[in-house]
Design an enzyme around this catalytic site. Sequence first.
Site, short mmCIF file in Angstrom:
data_model
loop_
_atom_site.label_atom_id
_atom_site.label_comp_id
_atom_site.label_asym_id
_atom_site.label_seq_id
_atom_site.Cartn_x
_atom_site.Cartn_y
_atom_site.Cartn_z
N HIS A 106 -1.16 -5.78 19.56
CA HIS A 106 -1.27 -5.04 18.30
C HIS A 106 -2.42 -4.03 18.33
O HIS A 106 -2.28 -2.89 17.90
CB HIS A 106 -1.47 -6.04 17.16
CG HIS A 106 -1.45 -5.43 15.80
ND1 HIS A 106 -0.32 -4.86 15.25
CD2 HIS A 106 -2.42 -5.31 14.85
CE1 HIS A 106 -0.59 -4.41 14.03
NE2 HIS A 106 -1.87 -4.67 13.77
N PHE A 107 -3.57 -4.45 18.83
CA PHE A 107 -4.73 -3.57 18.92
C PHE A 107 -4.87 -3.07 20.36
O PHE A 107 -5.76 -3.47 21.11
CB PHE A 107 -6.00 -4.30 18.46
CG PHE A 107 -6.07 -4.51 16.98
CD1 PHE A 107 -6.06 -3.43 16.10
CD2 PHE A 107 -6.14 -5.79 16.45
CE1 PHE A 107 -6.12 -3.62 14.73
CE2 PHE A 107 -6.21 -5.99 15.07
CZ PHE A 107 -6.19 -4.90 14.21
#
Length: 321
Positions: free
Chosen positions: A296-297
């Site tokens: 996600h990051f």
Amino acid sequence: MIRLAVFAPIAAVALTVGLAGSAVAQQPAPAVKVAHKTVKIGDLDIFYREAGPKDAPAILLLHGFPTSSQMFRNLLPALGDKYRVIAPDYPGYGHSSMPSRDKFKYTFDNLADVIDQFTEKVELKKFALYVQDYGAPVGYRIAVKHPDRITAIVVQNGNAYEEGLDNEFWKPIKAYWREPTNKDKRNALRDALTYETTKWQYTHGVKNPELVSPDGAAHDQFLLDRKGNDEIQLDLFLSYGSNPPLYPKWQEYFRKHQPPVLIAWGKNDQIFPAAGAEPYKRDLKTLEFHLLDAGHFALETNGSEIAELMRNFLGKHVNKK
């Protein structure tokens, strides 16, 4: 001998200049400095990070949940030698004001309105967008309102299509959208605000979690745990339901205005999976598409790769405008 006497000093000067030039060439470029600033938007203090020359092509970096402009702490100096790079914190996030819910309605419409005003306050007349997670609905609202201002878009796990929400993660959130007054549906989402979930967002889908600094999750959680912030986040979970009805309008913006778009998507993300990246191909003619082995990051593990992709892409599509 006279010739040697005349030319020897010249040769010495030339040698000295050559050595000096060589030494200068081998020195590393000066480090890009990141400034930390605050501006007033109405009654709100909006914090932002900025790097790069004022007259350089601009990039507006829009963060996701549950983080803030700190997610761009490494990207800012990586791009600030050639670009004016600006990353604001939304109201209720990072170091910006966190007004109570009776004084500020936490909706994506309002977040976008504040950031729209912010761009005018810091004199961003034309700029590229970097959108991730919540940054997509904020940024796309601005793009639809001001299509002439957007020079390009970098999409990193930011959704604009129904296919991106068709997974298990979104089922309890969609249940809350269907019954917004149901306290049980609202409370069922509180696990998403815990430190364990925040750490999971940083490390899930990452090949080597040891390469992910724990500082990002700790910073985010410290601010997330402020009194009253949990209710703010639950309000925004509900407001996220206002985004899918706008997808057709955002897609029409893509088709009509054809902004150059770089997809740099963490393919292992369970919140915004790669299925949400694929549909961008339907509507965009100038599209560079990359699925990264990240979560996600993605900036946490693939920051240098994303920075290089951006430099190449923006060099072709923005710098020449």
